[in-house]
Design an enzyme around this catalytic site. Structure first.
Site, PDB file in Angstrom:
ATOM      1  N   CYS A 199      15.168  22.852   4.419  1.00 29.04           N
ATOM      2  CA  CYS A 199      14.145  23.379   5.319  1.00 29.04           C
ATOM      3  C   CYS A 199      12.791  23.456   4.608  1.00 29.04           C
ATOM      4  O   CYS A 199      12.112  22.456   4.455  1.00 29.04           O
ATOM      5  CB  CYS A 199      14.591  24.730   5.881  1.00 29.04           C
ATOM      6  SG  CYS A 199      13.634  25.275   7.324  1.00 29.04           S
TER       7      CYS A 199
ATOM      8  N   HIS B 154      19.665  23.470   7.948  1.00 27.05           N
ATOM      9  CA  HIS B 154      20.379  24.346   7.017  1.00 27.05           C
ATOM     10  C   HIS B 154      21.858  23.947   6.944  1.00 27.05           C
ATOM     11  O   HIS B 154      22.705  24.539   7.612  1.00 27.05           O
ATOM     12  CB  HIS B 154      20.257  25.804   7.467  1.00 27.05           C
ATOM     13  CG  HIS B 154      18.869  26.347   7.338  1.00 27.05           C
ATOM     14  ND1 HIS B 154      18.421  26.961   6.191  1.00 27.05           N
ATOM     15  CD2 HIS B 154      17.832  26.359   8.216  1.00 27.05           C
ATOM     16  CE1 HIS B 154      17.166  27.335   6.359  1.00 27.05           C
ATOM     17  NE2 HIS B 154      16.781  26.974   7.577  1.00 27.05           N
TER      18      HIS B 154
ATOM     19  N   GLU C 261      23.926  24.589   4.752  1.00 24.30           N
ATOM     20  CA  GLU C 261      24.756  25.645   4.156  1.00 24.30           C
ATOM     21  C   GLU C 261      25.533  26.445   5.194  1.00 24.30           C
ATOM     22  O   GLU C 261      26.533  27.109   4.867  1.00 24.30           O
ATOM     23  CB  GLU C 261      23.900  26.602   3.314  1.00 24.30           C
ATOM     24  CG  GLU C 261      22.900  27.444   4.080  1.00 24.30           C
ATOM     25  CD  GLU C 261      21.522  26.806   4.229  1.00 24.30           C
ATOM     26  OE1 GLU C 261      20.538  27.540   4.390  1.00 24.30           O
ATOM     27  OE2 GLU C 261      21.449  25.561   4.186  1.00 24.30           O
TER      28      GLU C 261
END
Length: 557
Positions: free
Chosen positions: A381, A506, A508
């Protein structure tokens, strides 16, 4: 009918209710049950989206765009339970709903009160997950027993248990056994007092999970049982794990927690199949190779600020058979003068998401160090924005290139606000949020995903400015991912580099210990390869800055 498990906590905050609830969900799923997870948070914010990470840790984003408490990340990593906006309610969200109903006249002139209107709204939130096909709903109550703001939620679950058939609700209380190192003793009094406060409210815990540094003795278990009115076999030890948080489901299984739950809720449960989790622990214990990755961010003092990132790297380490050593670097303190001293010797560099101008020049320095020294780099990001800015300044010669988030007067706005964001004034829940489709073009990201299109979660207001696309492409930056619907740049790479990938989204939020995210997996694989080089510590190289460049401080979050 759907069964319910309510998880509360006492003595101190940050005991690990979220991990315990997630582990219970993991165990029950592996017993063959269909589980849903939920957290009720007592703070007045509608969601954590506007909160400083120092206050609350990371904001976890779901597919539907909901900005959630970080504990929902634990739920997703440990279970396959689907998560939606109904899985996290705050005091603010509950009160907003009640006030809207009052303004609409739904209460027909009644005086609106905490009991029954607020508690009824909380119970309705719990009921939204009690749908056909769900065997057990696990609801975690945020905060600590005794907090004023938690009282409506505790009262609501007390009422809820009385309204359900007998044996359909279970109360599990997580508490702390205090260890006094000076005397070498574990003390049970705080646990007794915590359970006492809970019983004053009208809730008798059925199971006590005792967080402890040292093993409990049988005598201590009997003492806790006597003073807390809980059967001795229902006093569960949860000792600090030695190697990985992913040991926790195995530990609770050994304690027989699933048998206690099945007995209380009238469920016949087989032994949970935790083979995958045993494999994870075996890999962690067998791993002796270590690689070091620098994370350059501005919230480094609080581990939970980048919780999902750290866990995703751990997952990738498991997948690659290496142990991840983190070098947490405060981007506020990183400069062109000390960047080599601070980052020298690392095998990989990651720049996470963020907002505002604070620490941005340190992040740019980290990106340049990774690019020039050919160290594997992953930008997430804001980390993509920094990669674009660095490349524009130092490769393309665009002096003063920046993001309009940081410097609205920049002569080269290579990062600018999304068009859809220009007329938005409210901060909460107004970013580009949730799952968005991304078309993949040839490159490392596509090779990692082994797909032509993916869906990833977003949380941002600013994007790459397509006006500069041709200029950066001509100098060697590849744009290997674009949004399907709006042609926004989603992924940038530098092909002439061992591994340099930065993404607008993102990843993650989609990684699990059992299945590492492809980008983190391949990033760590490249890092491990870097670590095998004869001299993995790069030679020092100066980090240049365009002459006369200055940056204005922006948003501080």
């Amino acid at each position: 009918m759907t069964k319910h498990i309510f998880v509360t906590g006492g003595v101190v905050s940050s005991l690990g209710k979220g991990l315990t609830a997630a582990s219970i969900g993991c165990i029950l799923e592996n017993c063959g049950l269909r589980v849903r997870m939920q957290k009720l948070d007592p703070y007045i914010n509608v969601d954590p989206g506007t909160m400083n990470p120092y206050q609350h840790g990371e904001v976890y984003v779901l597919d539907d765009g909901s900005e959630m408490d970080l504990d929902l990340g634990h739920y997703e990593r440990f279970t396959s339970a689907p998560l939606t906006a109904d899985c996290n309610y705050t005091t603010g969200k509950i009160y907003s709903s009640v006030i809207s109903k009052e303004r609409a006249g739904d209460y027909l002139g009644q005086t609106v009160q905490v009991i029954p209107h607020i508690t009824d709204e909380i119970k309705a939130a719990i009921d939204r997950l009690s749908v056909d096909g769900v065997d057990v709903v696990i609801t975690e109550i945020g905060g600590t027993v005794g907090d004023i703001e938690s009282l409506p939620f505790l009262e609501a679950i007390r009422q809820y248990s009385l309204e359900q058939p007998a044996g359909d609700c279970l109360f599990l209380h997580l508490t702390l056994l205090v260890y006094l190192s000076a005397s070498g003793e574990l003390k049970t009094k705080p646990t007794q007092q915590s359970v006492g406060r809970l019983r004053e409210i009208g809730i008798q815990p059925d199971i006590l999970v005792c967080r402890t540094e040292k093993p409990m003795t049988d005598e201590m278990r009997r003492k806790i049982s006597l003073f807390c009115n809980v059967r001795p076999e229902a006093v569960i030890e949860e000792q600090d794990v030695d190697h990985s948080i992913y040991e926790l489901p195995l530990m609770l299984k050994r304690e027989g927690l699933h048998q206690l739950i099945g007995e209380h809720l009238g469920l016949t449960l087989p032994e949970p199949d935790l083979t995958a989790w045993e494999g994870i622990l075996k890999t962690v214990l067998a791993t002796d190779r270590e690689v070091e990755i620098a994370v350059a961010g501005k919230y480094m003092e609080l581990h939970d600020a980048y919780k999902s990132i750290y866990e995703s790297m751990a997952h990738a380490g498991i997948a690659n058979g290496v142990r991840i050593k983190l070098r947490k670097v405060s981007s506020d303190d990183l400069t062109e003068d000390n960047v080599d001293e601070v980052l020298r010797g690392v095998h990989g560099i990651l720049v996470p998401g963020g907002f505002g101008g604070r620490g941005c020049e340190g992040k740019v320095a980290a990106v340049q160090y990774a690019r020039e020294n050919r160290i594997p780099y992953l930008g997430l990001c804001y980390g993509m924005h920094m990669a674009v800015i660095e490349f524009a300044r130092n490769v393309c010669g665009l002096e003063g290139a920046n993001s309009t988030e940081i410097d609205s007067a920049t002569p080269h706005p290579v990062i600018c606000m999304l068009d859809e964001q220009l007329q938005i004034t409210d901060m909460g829940g107004t970013m580009r949020l949730g799952a968005q489709r991304c078309k993949l073009l040839p490159g490392r990201a596509r090779a990692a995903y082994e797909a032509d299109e993916v869906s990833e979660r977003h949380r941002h207001r600013y994007e790459f400015n397509n006006v500069y696309r041709d200029r950066l492409e001509a100098k060697g930056m590849a744009f290997t991912g674009v949004s399907v619907d709006k042609n926004l740049v989603e992924i940038v790479e530098i092909p002439d580099h061992p591994w340099f990938v930065a993404v607008q989204y993102h990843p993650e939020f989609r990684s699990k210990p059992t299945v590492a995210h492809p980008l983190f997996r391949d990033f760590v694989a490249a890092v491990a390869e870097e670590a095998t080089q004869p001299d993995s510590a790069p030679a020092p190289r100066p980090v240049a800055r365009p002459v006369g460049y200055t940056a204005r401080e922006g948003e501080q979050r």
